[in-house]
Design an enzyme around this catalytic site. Sequence first.
Site, PDB file in Angstrom:
ATOM      1  N   ASP A  62      14.681 -43.294 -25.608  1.00 42.87           N
ATOM      2  CA  ASP A  62      14.239 -41.842 -25.358  1.00 42.87           C
ATOM      3  C   ASP A  62      12.928 -41.857 -26.472  1.00 42.87           C
ATOM      4  OD1 ASP A  62      13.594 -39.309 -26.242  1.00 42.87           O
ATOM      5  OD2 ASP A  62      15.683 -38.600 -25.759  1.00 42.87           O
ATOM      6  N   TYR A 149       5.492 -27.576 -20.656  1.00 39.45           N
ATOM      7  CA  TYR A 149       4.980 -28.848 -20.075  1.00 39.45           C
ATOM      8  C   TYR A 149       3.477 -28.597 -20.262  1.00 39.45           C
ATOM      9  CZ  TYR A 149       3.689 -32.044 -16.353  1.00 39.45           C
ATOM     10  OH  TYR A 149       3.308 -33.263 -15.811  1.00 39.45           O
ATOM     11  N   GLN A 166      -9.832 -40.609 -35.423  1.00 40.42           N
ATOM     12  CA  GLN A 166      -9.468 -40.818 -37.034  1.00 40.42           C
ATOM     13  C   GLN A 166      -9.124 -42.470 -37.002  1.00 40.42           C
ATOM     14  OE1 GLN A 166      -6.514 -37.944 -37.971  1.00 40.42           O
ATOM     15  NE2 GLN A 166      -5.824 -39.331 -39.846  1.00 40.42           N
ATOM     16  N   HIS A 185      11.879 -37.658  -6.435  1.00 35.15           N
ATOM     17  CA  HIS A 185      13.504 -37.392  -6.217  1.00 35.15           C
ATOM     18  C   HIS A 185      13.793 -36.140  -5.388  1.00 35.15           C
ATOM     19  CE1 HIS A 185      17.540 -36.464  -7.511  1.00 35.15           C
ATOM     20  NE2 HIS A 185      17.575 -37.527  -8.151  1.00 35.15           N
TER      21      HIS A 185
HETATM   22  P1  NAD Z   1       9.427 -38.451 -12.956  1.00 34.13           P
HETATM   23  O1  NAD Z   1      10.266 -37.193 -13.757  1.00 34.13           O
HETATM   24  O2  NAD Z   1       9.805 -39.087 -11.892  1.00 34.13           O
HETATM   25  O3  NAD Z   1       9.181 -39.738 -14.297  1.00 34.13           O
HETATM   26  C1  NAD Z   1       9.503 -39.311 -15.474  1.00 34.13           C
HETATM   27  C2  NAD Z   1      10.054 -40.549 -16.252  1.00 34.13           C
HETATM   28  O4  NAD Z   1      10.200 -40.307 -17.509  1.00 34.13           O
HETATM   29  C3  NAD Z   1      11.614 -40.632 -15.654  1.00 34.13           C
HETATM   30  O5  NAD Z   1      12.132 -41.800 -15.422  1.00 34.13           O
HETATM   31  C4  NAD Z   1      12.311 -39.987 -16.798  1.00 34.13           C
HETATM   32  O6  NAD Z   1      13.744 -40.584 -16.997  1.00 34.13           O
HETATM   33  C5  NAD Z   1      11.444 -40.498 -17.879  1.00 34.13           C
HETATM   34  N1  NAD Z   1      11.620 -39.563 -19.192  1.00 34.13           N
HETATM   35  C6  NAD Z   1      11.778 -38.265 -19.396  1.00 34.13           C
HETATM   36  N2  NAD Z   1      11.953 -38.110 -20.680  1.00 34.13           N
HETATM   37  C7  NAD Z   1      11.948 -39.191 -21.483  1.00 34.13           C
HETATM   38  C8  NAD Z   1      12.187 -39.654 -22.710  1.00 34.13           C
HETATM   39  N3  NAD Z   1      12.223 -38.490 -23.719  1.00 34.13           N
HETATM   40  N4  NAD Z   1      12.312 -40.644 -23.246  1.00 34.13           N
HETATM   41  C9  NAD Z   1      12.179 -41.808 -22.143  1.00 34.13           C
HETATM   42  N5  NAD Z   1      11.805 -41.784 -20.952  1.00 34.13           N
HETATM   43  C10 NAD Z   1      11.870 -40.271 -20.406  1.00 34.13           C
HETATM   44  O7  NAD Z   1       7.985 -37.985 -12.949  1.00 34.13           O
HETATM   45  P2  NAD Z   1       6.600 -38.620 -12.424  1.00 34.13           P
HETATM   46  O8  NAD Z   1       6.330 -37.818 -11.259  1.00 34.13           O
HETATM   47  O9  NAD Z   1       7.037 -39.988 -12.151  1.00 34.13           O
HETATM   48  O10 NAD Z   1       5.754 -38.239 -13.578  1.00 34.13           O
HETATM   49  C11 NAD Z   1       5.392 -39.422 -14.631  1.00 34.13           C
HETATM   50  C12 NAD Z   1       4.315 -39.092 -15.464  1.00 34.13           C
HETATM   51  O11 NAD Z   1       3.231 -38.574 -14.849  1.00 34.13           O
HETATM   52  C13 NAD Z   1       4.825 -37.615 -16.288  1.00 34.13           C
HETATM   53  O12 NAD Z   1       4.099 -37.862 -17.630  1.00 34.13           O
HETATM   54  C14 NAD Z   1       3.835 -36.513 -15.731  1.00 34.13           C
HETATM   55  O13 NAD Z   1       3.836 -35.514 -16.610  1.00 34.13           O
HETATM   56  C15 NAD Z   1       2.778 -37.294 -15.241  1.00 34.13           C
HETATM   57  N6  NAD Z   1       2.341 -36.396 -13.945  1.00 34.13           N
HETATM   58  C16 NAD Z   1       2.637 -36.431 -12.888  1.00 34.13           C
HETATM   59  C17 NAD Z   1       2.286 -35.955 -11.627  1.00 34.13           C
HETATM   60  C18 NAD Z   1       2.920 -35.985 -10.336  1.00 34.13           C
HETATM   61  O14 NAD Z   1       2.498 -35.307  -9.314  1.00 34.13           O
HETATM   62  N7  NAD Z   1       3.847 -36.799 -10.230  1.00 34.13           N
HETATM   63  C19 NAD Z   1       1.338 -34.913 -11.928  1.00 34.13           C
HETATM   64  C20 NAD Z   1       0.685 -34.857 -13.011  1.00 34.13           C
HETATM   65  C21 NAD Z   1       1.008 -35.812 -14.002  1.00 34.13           C
END
Ligand code: NAD
Length: 352
Positions: A62, A149, A166, A185
Site C-alpha cells: 500500500d 479524487y 525544492q 474492470h
Molecule cells: P485502476 O483502478 O484500474 O488501477 C489503480 C491501481 O492502483 C489498482 O491496481 C489498485 O489496486 C491500485 N491501488 C489503489 N490504491 C492503492 C494503494 N493505496 N497502494 C497500492 N496500490 C493501490 O485505475 P486505472 O484506470 O488503471 O488508473 C491508473 C492511474 O491513472 C490512476 O492513478 C488514475 O488516477 C490515473 N488516471 C486514469 C484514467 C483513466 O481513464 N483510466 C484517467 C485519468 C487518470
Amino acid sequence: MKNLKGKRILITGGAGFLGSHLCEKLLSHGHDVLCADNFFTGRKSNIAHLMDAPFFEVIRHDVCFPLYVEVDEIYNLACPASPVHYQTDPVQTVKTAVLGAINMLGLAKRLKIRILQASTSEVYGCPETHPQPEAYWGHVNPIGIRSCYDEGKRCAETLFFDYHRQHGLGIKVARIFNTYGPRMHPNDGRVISNFITQALLNMDMTIYGDGMQTRSFCYVDDLINGIVALMDSQDDITGPVNLGNPREVTMLTLAQTIKDLAGSKSRIVFKKRPADDPMRRRPDITMAREKLGWAPTATLEQGLKFTILYFEQFINKNGKHAALDEKDGIKPAVSSVHAGDEYMRPLASRLR
Ligand code: NAD
Ligand code: UDP
C-alpha cells in the site's frame, strides 16, 4: 539473474487497468519491472500472463506506507480511478493520492531518479475553458463527492512540483483524460464498461442526465505510448502534459455507438446525473504533439471493437451473465447517487 539490458522500473498500481498495460509495454522494451499494488481495484488476473517473465516481479504494498526498494525510475499510478471506486472509501482515496505521492517522491529523492505521476483531467473539474489546455487552473469543488479524487490529485501535482523546485527532482506529470480498453474492470461503473456490459447483456443502457454531457476517450495503447514518451523525454520537460484523444462525444452518441457495434437489443434509459459530473471535457494536446511528438492513432470505433471483444469473453452465450472470476460478477456498477440500486451492493462488499 541480472537484467543487463534494461532499467529497473517500479510501477505502483501495476495490477490495475492502465498499470498492467504499462508493465507489459516496459517488459517488451527489455526493462526489469517491479509492480507494487495493494489490489484494491487491481486484479491478479490482469498480470497473471506476466508472472513467468524473468524480469517481472510483484509485491503487495500500500503506497500509503513507505517502500524501500532500489530502482532506476518510478511510474506512480496507484489510485482508484473510477468515480464508483474512489467514492467507496473517499478518505482512503485522499490518503492514496497524497501519502502515496509523498512516499514515492521520498523514494525518488533518496535514489535521485525520475518519477512520473499519473495525474488526471479531473484537476480541471467542471471546466469553464474548452478544450482544456495545461495552463487552465481548473474549476473544482473542494467539498463535493468527487473532491477526494480531484483535490487529492491536485495536491499530488503540488507535491511533485515542490519536490522538483525544492530538491531538484526529475518529475513528469501526465494529465490523463478518459481512457478505455481491455482490462477495464466490468464493475468499475465507468461509462464505457457500463455501456458495453449492458449492451452485451441486452440490459438497459443507463445514461445519467440527458446524455448531452461530453467526454473524449483515448484507447489504452495510445495512452501508454504517451506515458512512456513523457517519461523518456528530455530533462526540462516536466509537464503537466495532457494525454488524451481530442475527439469529443456526448454520452448519448457513445451509448448509440456501443449499442450498434455490439448488435444489442438494449433500451437506452435516462437516470439521475451524479453531483459535480463535469459537463464537457476535451484535451488540448498541442503540448504533447509538439514536445513529445505524440498523438493518439486509434479511432473510437476501432478501440470500442477491441474492448467489446474483451468483455465478450466473459459473457455466457446462453445465460444472462458469467463470472469473470469467482468473486467478480459481471454486473455493471452505478454511481453513488444510485447507491440504493442493486448493482452497488456487491461492488461495495467486494472492495473492502
Ligand atoms: P485502476 O483502478 O484500474 O488501477 C489503480 C491501481 O492502483 C489498482 O491496481 C489498485 O489496486 C491500485 N491501488 C489503489 N490504491 C492503492 C494503494 N493505496 N497502494 C497500492 N496500490 C493501490 O485505475 P486505472 O484506470 O488503471 O488508473 C491508473 C492511474 O491513472 C490512476 O492513478 C488514475 O488516477 C490515473 N488516471 C486514469 C484514467 C483513466 O481513464 N483510466 C484517467 C485519468 C487518470
Ligand atoms: N455515465 C453514464 N452512464 C453510466 C456511467 C457514467 O451516463 O452508466 C456518465 C457520467 O455521468 C459521466 C460520463 O458518463 O458524465 C463519464 O463517466 P465516467 O464515470 O466514465 O468518467 P468521469 O466522469 O470520471 O469522466
